[in-house]
Design a protein around this motif. Sequence first.
Motif, PDB file in Angstrom:
ATOM      1  N   GLY A  98      14.364  37.983 -45.625  1.00 30.42           N
ATOM      2  CA  GLY A  98      15.335  37.682 -44.579  1.00 30.42           C
ATOM      3  C   GLY A  98      15.535  38.842 -43.617  1.00 30.42           C
ATOM      4  O   GLY A  98      15.605  38.645 -42.396  1.00 30.42           O
ATOM      5  N   ILE A  99      15.605  40.070 -44.145  1.00 31.71           N
ATOM      6  CA  ILE A  99      15.818  41.229 -43.274  1.00 31.71           C
ATOM      7  C   ILE A  99      14.601  41.476 -42.392  1.00 31.71           C
ATOM      8  O   ILE A  99      14.741  41.784 -41.196  1.00 31.71           O
ATOM      9  N   VAL A 100      13.405  41.340 -42.959  1.00 30.74           N
ATOM     10  CA  VAL A 100      12.189  41.489 -42.154  1.00 30.74           C
ATOM     11  C   VAL A 100      12.166  40.462 -41.030  1.00 30.74           C
ATOM     12  O   VAL A 100      11.782  40.767 -39.893  1.00 30.74           O
ATOM     13  N   LEU A 101      12.589  39.255 -41.333  1.00 28.46           N
ATOM     14  CA  LEU A 101      12.620  38.203 -40.318  1.00 28.46           C
ATOM     15  C   LEU A 101      13.610  38.553 -39.206  1.00 28.46           C
ATOM     16  O   LEU A 101      13.320  38.358 -38.018  1.00 28.46           O
ATOM     17  N   VAL A 102      14.762  39.091 -39.560  1.00 26.87           N
ATOM     18  CA  VAL A 102      15.761  39.474 -38.551  1.00 26.87           C
ATOM     19  C   VAL A 102      15.219  40.597 -37.669  1.00 26.87           C
ATOM     20  O   VAL A 102      15.354  40.566 -36.441  1.00 26.87           O
ATOM     21  N   TYR A 103      14.600  41.607 -38.287  1.00 27.40           N
ATOM     22  CA  TYR A 103      14.008  42.688 -37.506  1.00 27.40           C
ATOM     23  C   TYR A 103      12.944  42.151 -36.553  1.00 27.40           C
ATOM     24  O   TYR A 103      12.868  42.535 -35.386  1.00 27.40           O
TER      25      TYR A 103
END
Length: 326
Positions: free
Chosen positions: A294-299
Amino acid sequence: MVVALAPSGLRGSPWLSFAVRRLGRFAVSLWVLVTTAFLMIQLIPGDPVRAALGLTAPVELVNARRAALGLDDPLWLQYVHYIGGLVTGDFGTSMTSGQAVSEVIGDRLPATLQLALPAFAVVIAVAIPLGLLFAVLTRGGRRRGGELGFTSTTVLLAAIPEFLLAVALVAFFAVQLGWFPVAGNADASSFVLPVIALALGPASVLARIVRVETLSVLGNDFIRTARAKRLPARLVYLRHALPNALTATLTMSGLMLTGMVAGTVLVENVFAWPGLGSTIAQSILQKDYPLVQGIVLVYGIGVLLVNLTVDALLAVLDPRSTIRES
């Protein structure tokens, strides 16, 4: 009878062509990003749930967690559920805390933006005036010593990694002098050292770019014409030279903003800053793959949005550029 699909003023418009082309690229890039993030768990060797829960976890718990994450479904069905979840804002569930990934991101993202955006503002506020000033001072080969000092200093500062600079700042200003807090974000003074650690390198790089671009612009005919009209130097540099030097500067600024958001991963860990950077580091160590995903996707979405915004601004500032015409 033929029905017009678009107003005559829009058909063949370079602006419409640019918008369609750039939004199409954005959509394709977004699909690639989402698909890559989905495959992150699938490509992990072994059982990601077993890796996250540990070798001593009961089989019943592992099987229940796999079923809850939908990892027992066929790959195509997992992909459909993943896309459907993203559309509704569901990024999955953390393996370690059981909290919704979207809630974790919502709690931690503001802290990261509170660090990255002020650092970006500092970069712009320092680099553009500094680059313009040294372009004016060293124009035509003047002040060789000043040019050498400016170039050497900016190269040195740009070469220092953010985390190493952060450690040095903590050791000197926080531990030895005691001027600022060592870690955390309790008050306004907590922002000073992490913002400097994030901004110093990019500001050095951008100042060099502004200087080079301004020197190139100062040699153009329209600058000589402005001087021939006896315009004040302030107007020549600020109204005529600087706007024409900002195209490359704007491009680099967008890239630096995305890089600074990613650079917060290391800086946040140095300063124990409660943002996405420290969260993704912890989730990698804990093998909490849905949270990492999820964090990679947000970045990644942040990078795509910044690039789209920069392209639009470049097309507005320079309508003759190949961004619109190609």
